[in-house]
Design an enzyme around this catalytic site. Structure first.
Site, PDB file in Angstrom:
ATOM      1  N   ALA A   1       0.840  -1.202   0.000  1.00 40.26           N
ATOM      2  CA  ALA A   1       0.000   0.000   0.000  1.00 40.26           C
ATOM      3  C   ALA A   1       0.879   1.258   0.000  1.00 40.26           C
ATOM      4  O   ALA A   1       1.953   1.250   0.606  1.00 40.26           O
ATOM      5  CB  ALA A   1      -0.925  -0.010   1.204  1.00 40.26           C
ATOM      6  N   PRO A   2       0.469   2.326  -0.705  1.00 40.89           N
ATOM      7  CA  PRO A   2      -0.814   2.514  -1.371  1.00 40.89           C
ATOM      8  C   PRO A   2      -0.963   1.888  -2.745  1.00 40.89           C
ATOM      9  O   PRO A   2      -2.038   1.902  -3.309  1.00 40.89           O
ATOM     10  CB  PRO A   2      -0.917   4.038  -1.461  1.00 40.89           C
ATOM     11  CG  PRO A   2       0.500   4.491  -1.583  1.00 40.89           C
ATOM     12  CD  PRO A   2       1.298   3.559  -0.727  1.00 40.89           C
TER      13      PRO A   2
ATOM     14  N   ASP B   1       9.737  -2.941   0.330  1.00 40.33           N
ATOM     15  CA  ASP B   1       9.721  -1.508   0.640  1.00 40.33           C
ATOM     16  C   ASP B   1       9.125  -1.354   2.033  1.00 40.33           C
ATOM     17  O   ASP B   1       7.922  -1.173   2.189  1.00 40.33           O
ATOM     18  CB  ASP B   1       8.902  -0.758  -0.413  1.00 40.33           C
ATOM     19  CG  ASP B   1       8.987   0.744  -0.248  1.00 40.33           C
ATOM     20  OD1 ASP B   1      10.095   1.254  -0.033  1.00 40.33           O
ATOM     21  OD2 ASP B   1       7.939   1.411  -0.315  1.00 40.33           O
TER      22      ASP B   1
ATOM     23  N   CYS C   1      12.250   5.062   2.530  1.00 42.70           N
ATOM     24  CA  CYS C   1      12.301   6.499   2.238  1.00 42.70           C
ATOM     25  C   CYS C   1      12.915   7.208   3.443  1.00 42.70           C
ATOM     26  O   CYS C   1      12.423   8.236   3.902  1.00 42.70           O
ATOM     27  CB  CYS C   1      10.922   7.045   1.899  1.00 42.70           C
ATOM     28  SG  CYS C   1       9.639   6.713   3.114  1.00 42.70           S
TER      29      CYS C   1
END
Length: 730
Positions: free
Chosen positions: A88-89, A183, A236
């Site tokens: 997600a997203p 991720d 990130c």
């Protein structure tokens, strides 16, 4: 581009929009306009509406530029099985689906598939909304803790163990993946430029508290990876505790079965920096160069794997403070003296990792006007050590209801670590989502549930639109009792059931004249066990079918929230159930099945096609092309397909990627469009754009013709004919 160029001069921008130089085939573009600028004047407002509309339809995806990078390094092929662990997203999942579909012809499906997973149910709904625009039958969306993603091991009698994606290991079958995207949830400090509020919320405890969870998720991804497969670990964040420290611990745990790959030349124009081999860890205002400097009562949160060497050699009591020896390092006086030693980072002798961490990639904001990102690419070269392959499936335990909070263990101790409360709970129980803003707890490697700030789990990939939760999947209470409904293994989740009602399948094939080369039997699923009450029928690819078969054989370990492509929907008419077929073709499924339809299909001129989109319902006698209206009146009652044709209607066009078709309902006296309002709007604008382009091409061709005639006249010494200007205008 031309309409924006005028605004560029006024706004002072060098370029209105430009392609990202590092993204393949100029498929990614960047705009320098701010939101205020986009809403400021009419031209940019029209451009803004165009972006929103095309994004909603699925023709483009709005996404953070650096968030597009990790899928590029996965090297995905159309026949690959891909796992997106924290999806997600859904922007990266959309990229992966695009890649496996990019070389397939209309109506054909790739041999690969994507499983997109996320723990939070609401974010799963957002994920489904994003990927639904892709109209793919090669996707499964699951709802699991990433670090406990099911292994789906089948017994030795599983006859399909040699199928694609299911390898035989020690007489056991398991669903393994060619590529894994990992991720992971992170502190998100790489998004500071876009989300300045993080400055107020950020503290060092966020990254420290997520480190062990990140290692767990990455290790689980590697255990599900085939030998020879590739996994991309990304965050990130710019914090080495969440980045290089995690990669280093992975390499140590895998003991040579995984290699860190140097991919610095695979995307040449992407500006990046090498990974770090030395760093310090910050904790409670103190810089720590080695785990031996960590005070005893802090070691539950500051673990050896956070440091470059990954090991602990000394106890904190061995530290010699500047002001003399301390008998009790945990006393107030001892703590103060230890802090005097450790507060200055410059006084510490740094550890240096002996692993090739420089092969990792760091993308920093000021190098190419972007967000920050960390990427590491690893390849599995041999099976993992046996101790690493062992895994406990939490699905085998009794799970709490989705609307019930997870129960804590009795006599559970709590302790404050990194400024956050730590619950020493069993880390294998299903808990609230770790990958969403609504997360209540995040498990770490020591079985602790760390209570994070909301931003710790935020992954800002794109401009997200809030999507309401699908309440149909939740149990309802009536009169104080739970309403009975057909349930699969997972409470609150509708079961996935193969749809094998031959009567309905044959009626659909006969009504639409579906060619036998399009396999329906065995590749249709529903979410309702009662065939008489099935409202939607979904189509799945061969690869997804095999995965579902395996999932059934292993006791439905996968908690599936969405699967396949909605192909048929039950339709009732105001004119009664006089239609020979009670199922219509859905807009999502039409592009896949269109090349195989031989009945209930008509080819309309541009004028009539545009009128259908504008007026939604047109009587047969009111069509501009009388022949088309007559043919439409002779169709059987029910759903039909109207294809835009630029050729003679008697000659069906060749179906390709540019073909435009819509589903309609043939009534007694009229034809009605069965397309959503936003789809109609997008198609109308696309038709107008096509007309403008064709008009521009015609003018250009005529202009070229004028030049050729002029050159010929100059050569022959003749005057220009009077009719030439008329021809050009025509």
């Amino acid at each position: 581009m031309k309409s924006l160029q005028t605004e560029v001069i006024e706004e002072g921008e060098v370029e209105p929009i430009r392609p990202l130089p590092w993204y393949p085939n100029n498929l990614a573009w960047h705009s320098n306009f701010s939101r205020m600028q986009l809403r400021k004047n009419q031209t940019l407002e029209r451009f803004h509406k165009f972006l929103k509309l095309e994004n909603e339809i699925g023709n483009i995806t709005r996404q953070e530029a650096v968030s597009m990078v990790p899928p590029l390094f996965l090297d995905v092929q159309p026949d690959h099985f891909v796992l997106d662990m924290c999806a997600a997203p859904g922007s990266k999942t959309f990229q992966l689906l695009e890649i496996i579909h990019q070389s397939t012809n209309p109506g054909a499906l790739p041999n690969g598939m994507v499983i997109a997973n996320d723990l939070d149910v609401q974010r799963c709904n957002l994920l489904i909304h994003q990927t639904k625009r892709m109209c793919t039958a090669n996707l499964i969306v699951t709802n699991h803790e990433a670090q406990h993603f099911p292994g789906c091991r089948a017994n030795k009698n599983f006859s399909s163990a040699s199928d694609k994606g299911i390898e035989s290991e020690s007489n056991m079958g398991q669903l393994l993946f060619d590529r894994v995207l990992c991720d992971v949830p992170c502190s998100g400090d790489g998004t500071l430029r876009k989300a300045p509020d993080i400055w107020r919320k950020w503290n060092v405890g966020l990254g420290n508290g997520l480190h062990s969870l990140q290692v767990q998720i990455a290790m689980r991804g590697i255990s599900l990876l085939k030998v020879g497969g590739r996994i991309v670990y990304s965050t990130c964040s710019m914090n080495p505790v969440e980045n290089e420290a995690v990669v280093a611990e992975i390499l140590r745990k895998c003991e040579g079965s995984v290699e860190l790959v140097d991919v610095s030349n695979e995307v040449p124009q992407l500006i990046h920096r090498p990974g770090l081999r030395k760093w310090k860890v910050r904790d409670k205002g103190i810089w720590l160069a080695s785990h031996k400097h960590v005070r005893k009562f802090r070691r539950i949160g500051i673990v050896p794997s956070m440091f470059p060497s990954g090991s602990s050699h000394m106890d904190a009591t061995d530290i010699e403070p500047k002001h003399g020896n301390v008998t009790d390092v945990n006393s107030d006086e001892g703590l103060q003296q230890v802090e005097d030693v450790l507060t200055s980072a410059d006084d510490l002798e740094e550890e240096v990792s002996d692993l090739p961490l420089e092969r990792c990639m760091r993308l920093v904001p000021h190098d190419q006007n972007s967000g920050a990102f960390f990427i590491a690419v690893l390849q599995k070269v041999s099976p993992l050590p046996v101790v690493q392959e062992k895994h406990i499936n939490p699905e085998e335990k009794m799970l709490p209801r989705n609307d019930d909070p997870p129960k804590k263990l009795q006599n559970q101790d709590t302790e404050e670590v990194n400024g956050m409360e730590v619950d020493l709970a069993d880390g294998t129980d299903e808990k609230d989502p770790e990958g969403s803003l609504e997360a209540n707890s995040i498990d770490n490697e020591d079985g602790a549930a760390v209570e994070p700030d909301p931003l710790t789990c935020e992954k800002v990939d794109s401009e997200e639109t809030e999507v309401p939760v699908n309440t149909e999947t939740k149990s309802e209470r009536t009169g104080g009792k739970r309403k009975l409904q057909i349930q699969g293994k997972w409470k609150g989740i509708d079961p996935v059931i193969f749809f094998n009602d031959e009567t309905i399948i044959n009626s659909i094939k006969t009504f639409y004249g579906i060619d036998d080369s399009f396999q329906l039997s065995g590749q249709l699923v529903s979410r309702n066990g009662d065939t008489n009450r099935v409202k939607r029928i979904y189509y799945v690819s061969k690869s997804v079918k095999d995965a579902l078969d395996l999932n059934f054989r292993v006791g439905q370990q996968l908690k599936i929230t969405s699967v396949g492509l909605k192909m048929f929907e039950r339709q009732t008419s105001r004119e009664g159930n006089s239609a020979p077929c009670s199922f219509r073709i859905s807009s999502e499924g039409l592009p896949v099945i269109l090349p195989y339809i031989t009945k209930q299909i008509l080819y309309a001129s541009l004028v009539d096609f545009k009128h259908l989109l504008q007026y939604k319902t047109i009587k047969f006698a009111d069509f501009v092309d009388a022949e088309f209206g007559e043919k439409a009146s002779k169709l059987m009652m029910g759903c039909c397909v109207i294809v835009l044709s630029g050729e003679a209607l008697s000659n069906p066009i060749q179906i390709d990627a540019s073909t435009i078709a819509i589903g309609c309902w043939k009534g007694r006296a009229s034809l009605s469009v069965m397309v959503t309002a936003i789809d109609c709007q997008e198609l109308l604008e696309r038709l107008l754009m096509r007309l403008e382009i064709e008009k521009g091409d015609l003018v250009q061709e005529n202009a070229l013709g004028t030049d050729e005639v002029q050159e010929e006249m100059n050569d022959n010494g003749k005057e220009e004919p009077e009719s030439l200007e008329v021809a050009v205008n025509t």
